[in-house]
Design a protein around this motif. Structure first.
Motif, mmCIF file in Angstrom:
data_model
loop_
_atom_site.group_PDB
_atom_site.id
_atom_site.type_symbol
_atom_site.label_atom_id
_atom_site.label_comp_id
_atom_site.label_asym_id
_atom_site.label_seq_id
_atom_site.Cartn_x
_atom_site.Cartn_y
_atom_site.Cartn_z
ATOM 1 N N PRO A 184 38.925 60.775 31.877
ATOM 2 C CA PRO A 184 39.843 60.734 30.679
ATOM 3 C C PRO A 184 41.209 61.279 31.079
ATOM 4 C CG PRO A 184 38.088 61.915 30.141
ATOM 5 C CD PRO A 184 37.779 61.692 31.478
ATOM 6 N N GLU A 185 41.097 62.579 31.867
ATOM 7 C CA GLU A 185 42.570 63.021 31.664
ATOM 8 C C GLU A 185 43.460 62.720 32.776
ATOM 9 O OE1 GLU A 185 39.650 65.062 31.400
ATOM 10 O OE2 GLU A 185 39.316 65.035 33.505
ATOM 11 N N THR A 186 42.806 61.511 33.498
ATOM 12 C CA THR A 186 43.914 61.076 34.890
ATOM 13 C C THR A 186 43.781 59.503 34.634
ATOM 14 O OG1 THR A 186 41.695 60.403 36.051
ATOM 15 C CG2 THR A 186 42.848 62.630 36.193
ATOM 16 N N HIS A 187 44.421 58.874 35.663
ATOM 17 C CA HIS A 187 44.426 57.550 35.395
ATOM 18 C C HIS A 187 43.194 56.759 35.838
ATOM 19 C CE1 HIS A 187 48.518 57.375 34.278
ATOM 20 N NE2 HIS A 187 48.760 58.121 35.211
ATOM 21 N N LEU A 188 41.987 57.215 36.029
ATOM 22 C CA LEU A 188 40.705 56.829 36.401
ATOM 23 C C LEU A 188 40.685 55.977 37.510
ATOM 24 C CD1 LEU A 188 40.368 55.179 32.670
ATOM 25 C CD2 LEU A 188 40.090 57.705 33.154
ATOM 26 N N ILE A 189 39.799 56.118 38.491
ATOM 27 C CA ILE A 189 39.334 55.076 39.390
ATOM 28 C C ILE A 189 39.388 53.688 38.832
ATOM 29 C CG2 ILE A 189 38.635 57.007 40.989
ATOM 30 C CD1 ILE A 189 35.904 55.318 41.162
ATOM 31 N N ARG A 190 38.737 53.593 37.780
ATOM 32 C CA ARG A 190 38.540 51.831 37.361
ATOM 33 C C ARG A 190 39.872 51.586 37.073
ATOM 34 N NH1 ARG A 190 36.208 52.594 31.438
ATOM 35 N NH2 ARG A 190 36.485 50.563 31.282
ATOM 36 N N SER A 191 40.893 52.093 36.968
ATOM 37 C CA SER A 191 42.256 51.447 36.546
ATOM 38 C C SER A 191 43.088 51.562 37.769
ATOM 39 C CB SER A 191 42.837 52.119 35.315
ATOM 40 O OG SER A 191 43.238 53.540 35.738
ATOM 41 N N ILE A 192 42.759 52.049 38.985
ATOM 42 C CA ILE A 192 43.576 51.874 40.426
ATOM 43 C C ILE A 192 43.750 50.307 40.283
ATOM 44 C CG2 ILE A 192 43.681 52.088 42.701
ATOM 45 C CD1 ILE A 192 41.663 54.598 42.339
ATOM 46 N N ASN A 193 45.140 50.024 40.491
ATOM 47 C CA ASN A 193 45.522 48.529 40.772
ATOM 48 C C ASN A 193 45.291 48.253 42.237
ATOM 49 O OD1 ASN A 193 46.996 48.795 38.471
ATOM 50 N ND2 ASN A 193 48.617 50.111 39.238
ATOM 51 N N ASP A 194 44.870 46.980 42.657
ATOM 52 C CA ASP A 194 44.556 46.535 43.606
ATOM 53 C C ASP A 194 46.215 46.207 44.406
ATOM 54 O OD1 ASP A 194 42.841 44.427 45.459
ATOM 55 O OD2 ASP A 194 44.784 43.187 45.254
ATOM 56 N N PRO A 195 46.127 46.389 45.588
ATOM 57 C CA PRO A 195 47.112 46.240 46.422
ATOM 58 C C PRO A 195 48.228 44.986 46.287
ATOM 59 C CG PRO A 195 45.618 47.072 48.059
ATOM 60 C CD PRO A 195 45.047 46.916 46.580
ATOM 61 N N GLU A 196 47.248 43.997 46.047
ATOM 62 C CA GLU A 196 47.547 42.388 46.326
ATOM 63 C C GLU A 196 47.646 41.620 45.138
ATOM 64 O OE1 GLU A 196 46.864 40.081 50.286
ATOM 65 O OE2 GLU A 196 45.174 39.934 48.921
ATOM 66 N N HIS A 197 46.836 42.183 44.065
ATOM 67 C CA HIS A 197 46.918 41.493 42.590
ATOM 68 C C HIS A 197 47.542 42.437 41.520
ATOM 69 C CE1 HIS A 197 44.688 38.134 44.646
ATOM 70 N NE2 HIS A 197 43.846 38.826 45.260
ATOM 71 N N PRO A 198 47.871 41.915 40.673
ATOM 72 C CA PRO A 198 48.135 42.673 39.338
ATOM 73 C C PRO A 198 46.903 42.895 38.766
ATOM 74 C CG PRO A 198 48.513 40.242 38.912
ATOM 75 C CD PRO A 198 48.121 40.450 40.489
ATOM 76 N N LEU A 199 45.963 43.353 39.238
ATOM 77 C CA LEU A 199 44.546 43.407 38.462
ATOM 78 C C LEU A 199 44.048 44.899 39.034
ATOM 79 C CD1 LEU A 199 43.151 40.052 39.255
ATOM 80 C CD2 LEU A 199 43.545 40.825 36.982
ATOM 81 N N THR A 200 43.111 45.453 38.335
ATOM 82 C CA THR A 200 42.533 46.704 38.678
ATOM 83 C C THR A 200 41.362 46.390 39.573
ATOM 84 O OG1 THR A 200 41.032 46.901 36.662
ATOM 85 C CG2 THR A 200 43.266 47.569 36.499
ATOM 86 N N LEU A 201 40.993 47.550 40.236
ATOM 87 C CA LEU A 201 39.866 47.428 41.024
ATOM 88 C C LEU A 201 38.554 47.184 40.445
ATOM 89 C CD1 LEU A 201 40.303 50.325 43.568
ATOM 90 C CD2 LEU A 201 41.205 47.960 43.668
ATOM 91 N N GLU A 202 38.607 47.604 39.031
ATOM 92 C CA GLU A 202 37.397 47.269 38.117
ATOM 93 C C GLU A 202 37.504 45.832 37.845
ATOM 94 O OE1 GLU A 202 35.147 48.675 34.151
ATOM 95 O OE2 GLU A 202 37.256 48.816 34.283
ATOM 96 N N GLU A 203 38.486 45.343 37.660
ATOM 97 C CA GLU A 203 38.666 43.928 37.320
ATOM 98 C C GLU A 203 38.136 42.973 38.420
ATOM 99 O OE1 GLU A 203 42.037 43.836 33.672
ATOM 100 O OE2 GLU A 203 42.667 44.154 35.920
#
Length: 164
Positions: free
Chosen positions: A46-65
């Motif tokens: 919670p206190e960080t930007h979470l690994i689930r919300s890391i952005n994919d380098p190629e897409h405007p999507l998160t690694l979770e998505e």
């Protein structure tokens, strides 16, 4: 994309629904009690930007998505101070695999207490260069050297920045 006009490697990725936000328990709210860190928390710190919300380098999507990271592939042992994260590249020849692994590793290094030993690796059998990528990610010196490369660090920071 990273190459300017280069075509995307995986132009139409499958997109997965995000899991719900994790409820905070009364025990976690109590500052007197030591917090143990669990699998869900690493996925959803919670206190960080979470690994689930890391952005994919190629897409405007998160690694979770993109299902690159999933909670079931995160193993935390708080007592032994270990965190293992398996990530699944969207395609077997994804050239971004090392960069994605590096972004996950940097996120964890920045978010967790120093006592944690981190293991970030590709889900077995999901990438053509799995062994080579895992070896790079496990090599502390190579990770440190990569992060001294200002261009690479900029790309990693973009992956880790919260989208507005």
């Amino acid at each position: 994309g990273p190459g300017g006009g280069a075509p995307l490697e995986n132009a139409n990725p499958l997109i997965y629904r995000r899991s719900g936000e994790r409820p905070v328990t009364a025990r976690e709210e109590d500052d007197e009690l030591p917090d143990s860190i669990d699998d869900r928390e690493i996925f959803d710190i919670p206190e960080t930007h979470l690994i689930r919300s890391i952005n994919d380098p190629e897409h405007p999507l998160t690694l979770e998505e993109l299902n690159v990271v999933e909670q079931v592939r995160v193993k935390v042992n708080d007592a032994e101070s270990t965190v293992a994260v398996e990530f699944t590249p969207t395609i077997p020849h994804c050239s971004m695999a090392t960069l994605i692994g590096l972004s996950i590793k940097v996120k964890l290094i920045r978010s967790l207490p120093e006592r944690f030993k981190l293991d970030v690796h590709i889900t077995p059998g999901t990438h053509a260069s799995e062994h080579a990528v895992n070896k790079q990610l496990a090599d502390k010196e190579r990770v440190a050297a990569a992060l001294e490369n200002s261009h690479l660090l900029e790309v990693v920071n973009q992956c880790l920045s919260a989208r507005s």
